[in-house]
Design an enzyme around this catalytic site. Structure first.
Site: not given
Ligand code: CA2
Length: 150
Positions: A25, A103
Protein backbone atom coordinates in the site's frame (compact mmCIF):
# COMPACT_ATOMS: atom_id res chain seq x y z
CA UNK A 1 -15.29 25.99 -13.86
CA UNK A 2 -18.39 26.11 -11.67
CA UNK A 3 -18.49 24.83 -8.10
CA UNK A 4 -18.30 21.05 -8.15
CA UNK A 5 -18.53 18.85 -5.13
CA UNK A 6 -16.60 15.56 -4.83
CA UNK A 7 -16.73 13.00 -2.05
CA UNK A 8 -13.74 10.71 -1.46
CA UNK A 9 -14.65 7.61 0.52
CA UNK A 10 -12.11 5.28 2.12
CA UNK A 11 -13.20 1.93 3.50
CA UNK A 12 -12.02 -0.24 6.39
CA UNK A 13 -8.41 -0.20 7.58
CA UNK A 14 -7.36 2.48 5.11
CA UNK A 15 -6.78 4.64 8.19
CA UNK A 16 -3.66 2.44 8.59
CA UNK A 17 -2.24 3.55 5.25
CA UNK A 18 1.49 4.30 5.46
CA UNK A 19 1.89 2.54 8.80
CA UNK A 20 1.88 -1.15 7.74
CA UNK A 21 2.33 -3.30 4.62
CA UNK A 22 4.13 -0.56 2.64
CA UNK A 23 5.14 -3.20 0.06
CA UNK A 24 1.45 -3.40 -0.92
CA UNK A 25 0.00 0.00 0.00
CA UNK A 26 3.00 2.34 -0.10
CA UNK A 27 4.37 4.85 2.39
CA UNK A 28 1.87 7.69 2.12
CA UNK A 29 -0.56 8.11 4.99
CA UNK A 30 -4.26 8.69 4.49
CA UNK A 31 -3.76 12.30 5.64
CA UNK A 32 -1.08 12.72 2.94
CA UNK A 33 -3.46 11.41 0.29
CA UNK A 34 -6.39 13.52 1.45
CA UNK A 35 -4.24 16.64 1.72
CA UNK A 36 -2.92 16.24 -1.84
CA UNK A 37 -6.44 15.68 -3.20
CA UNK A 38 -7.68 18.82 -1.41
CA UNK A 39 -4.84 20.77 -3.01
CA UNK A 40 -5.65 19.48 -6.50
CA UNK A 41 -9.37 20.18 -6.09
CA UNK A 42 -8.57 23.66 -4.79
CA UNK A 43 -6.63 24.47 -7.95
CA UNK A 44 -9.84 24.16 -9.98
CA UNK A 45 -12.06 25.68 -7.27
CA UNK A 46 -13.78 22.43 -6.37
CA UNK A 47 -15.12 21.45 -2.99
CA UNK A 48 -13.71 18.04 -1.95
CA UNK A 49 -14.62 16.11 1.18
CA UNK A 50 -12.81 13.00 2.42
CA UNK A 51 -14.30 10.43 4.76
CA UNK A 52 -12.88 7.15 6.08
CA UNK A 53 -14.82 4.59 8.04
CA UNK A 54 -14.37 1.04 9.22
CA UNK A 55 -18.16 0.69 9.30
CA UNK A 56 -20.26 -0.26 6.30
CA UNK A 57 -23.30 1.69 7.53
CA UNK A 58 -21.31 4.88 7.97
CA UNK A 59 -20.08 4.66 4.36
CA UNK A 60 -23.64 4.04 3.18
CA UNK A 61 -24.89 7.05 5.17
CA UNK A 62 -22.21 9.20 3.52
CA UNK A 63 -23.30 8.02 0.06
CA UNK A 64 -26.95 8.75 0.91
CA UNK A 65 -26.01 12.24 2.11
CA UNK A 66 -24.13 12.82 -1.15
CA UNK A 67 -27.38 12.21 -3.08
CA UNK A 68 -28.89 15.26 -1.43
CA UNK A 69 -26.07 17.79 -1.02
CA UNK A 70 -25.15 18.42 -4.64
CA UNK A 71 -22.19 16.03 -4.78
CA UNK A 72 -21.49 15.27 -8.42
CA UNK A 73 -18.73 12.70 -8.12
CA UNK A 74 -17.73 9.99 -5.67
CA UNK A 75 -14.24 8.49 -5.59
CA UNK A 76 -14.44 5.35 -3.51
CA UNK A 77 -11.98 2.77 -2.27
CA UNK A 78 -14.37 0.43 -0.49
CA UNK A 79 -11.40 -1.72 0.67
CA UNK A 80 -12.61 -5.18 1.79
CA UNK A 81 -16.26 -4.13 1.35
CA UNK A 82 -15.51 -4.10 -2.39
CA UNK A 83 -15.74 -7.86 -2.39
CA UNK A 84 -18.67 -8.33 -0.01
CA UNK A 85 -21.04 -5.39 0.06
CA UNK A 86 -24.27 -5.48 -1.91
CA UNK A 87 -25.41 -2.76 0.53
CA UNK A 88 -22.75 -0.30 -0.70
CA UNK A 89 -23.60 -1.22 -4.30
CA UNK A 90 -27.29 -0.46 -3.60
CA UNK A 91 -26.41 2.91 -2.05
CA UNK A 92 -24.22 3.82 -5.04
CA UNK A 93 -26.99 2.76 -7.41
CA UNK A 94 -29.19 5.43 -5.80
CA UNK A 95 -26.53 8.12 -6.43
CA UNK A 96 -26.88 9.88 -9.77
CA UNK A 97 -23.42 11.36 -10.21
CA UNK A 98 -20.16 9.85 -11.43
CA UNK A 99 -18.59 7.03 -9.40
CA UNK A 100 -14.93 6.06 -9.70
CA UNK A 101 -13.66 3.01 -7.83
CA UNK A 102 -10.01 3.08 -6.76
CA UNK A 103 -7.78 0.30 -5.47
CA UNK A 104 -4.24 1.07 -4.41
CA UNK A 105 -3.04 -2.45 -5.19
CA UNK A 106 -3.72 -4.42 -8.33
CA UNK A 107 -6.47 -6.61 -6.92
CA UNK A 108 -6.30 -8.84 -10.02
CA UNK A 109 -2.73 -9.90 -9.15
CA UNK A 110 -3.81 -10.90 -5.66
CA UNK A 111 -6.00 -13.63 -4.11
CA UNK A 112 -8.98 -14.71 -6.22
CA UNK A 113 -11.49 -13.41 -3.64
CA UNK A 114 -10.25 -9.89 -4.50
CA UNK A 115 -11.01 -10.33 -8.20
CA UNK A 116 -14.73 -9.70 -7.84
CA UNK A 117 -16.10 -6.26 -7.00
CA UNK A 118 -19.76 -5.50 -6.32
CA UNK A 119 -18.95 -1.80 -6.61
CA UNK A 120 -17.67 -2.27 -10.18
CA UNK A 121 -21.25 -3.11 -11.22
CA UNK A 122 -21.99 0.60 -10.63
CA UNK A 123 -18.66 2.35 -11.10
CA UNK A 124 -18.21 4.50 -14.19
CA UNK A 125 -14.46 3.93 -13.97
CA UNK A 126 -12.19 1.55 -12.07
CA UNK A 127 -8.52 2.17 -11.25
CA UNK A 128 -6.31 -0.49 -9.65
CA UNK A 129 -2.62 -0.96 -9.06
CA UNK A 130 -1.40 2.63 -9.45
CA UNK A 131 -0.75 3.04 -5.73
CA UNK A 132 -2.14 6.18 -4.13
CA UNK A 133 -1.61 7.87 -7.50
CA UNK A 134 -4.86 6.14 -8.47
CA UNK A 135 -6.83 8.68 -6.41
CA UNK A 136 -5.23 11.48 -8.44
CA UNK A 137 -6.03 9.70 -11.69
CA UNK A 138 -9.65 9.47 -10.52
CA UNK A 139 -9.84 13.17 -9.64
CA UNK A 140 -8.12 14.11 -12.92
CA UNK A 141 -10.73 12.07 -14.79
CA UNK A 142 -13.59 13.88 -13.01
CA UNK A 143 -12.00 17.27 -13.72
CA UNK A 144 -11.48 16.43 -17.38
CA UNK A 145 -15.05 15.10 -17.73
CA UNK A 146 -16.44 18.30 -16.17
CA UNK A 147 -14.31 20.40 -18.54
CA UNK A 148 -15.77 18.58 -21.52
CA UNK A 149 -19.42 18.34 -20.41
CA UNK A 150 -19.59 21.38 -18.13
O1 CA2 B 1 -5.89 -2.20 -3.01
C1 CA2 B 1 -6.78 -1.63 -2.37
O2 CA2 B 1 -6.90 -0.41 -2.33
C2 CA2 B 1 -7.78 -2.46 -1.56
O3 CA2 B 1 -9.05 -1.86 -1.69
C3 CA2 B 1 -7.30 -2.40 -0.13
C4 CA2 B 1 -8.12 -3.30 0.82
C5 CA2 B 1 -8.25 -4.71 0.27
O4 CA2 B 1 -9.13 -5.45 1.10
C6 CA2 B 1 -8.80 -4.70 -1.15
O5 CA2 B 1 -8.85 -6.04 -1.62
C7 CA2 B 1 -7.89 -3.90 -2.07
C8 CA2 B 1 -7.43 -3.36 2.20
C9 CA2 B 1 -7.23 -2.01 2.82
C10 CA2 B 1 -6.38 -2.18 4.03
O6 CA2 B 1 -5.46 -1.11 4.07
C11 CA2 B 1 -4.34 -1.20 4.84
C12 CA2 B 1 -3.39 -0.24 4.65
C13 CA2 B 1 -2.23 -0.29 5.37
C14 CA2 B 1 -2.03 -1.30 6.30
C15 CA2 B 1 -2.98 -2.25 6.48
C16 CA2 B 1 -4.17 -2.21 5.77
Amino acid sequence: MSQFRVLVLHGPSLNLLGTRQPEIYGHETLDDVNHALHEKAGLVGWDLECFQSNHEGALIDAIHAARLDGTRGIIINPAAFTHTSVAILDALNAFEGTVIEVHISNVHKRESFRHHSYVSLRADGVIAGLGTQGYHAALDALIEAARVTG
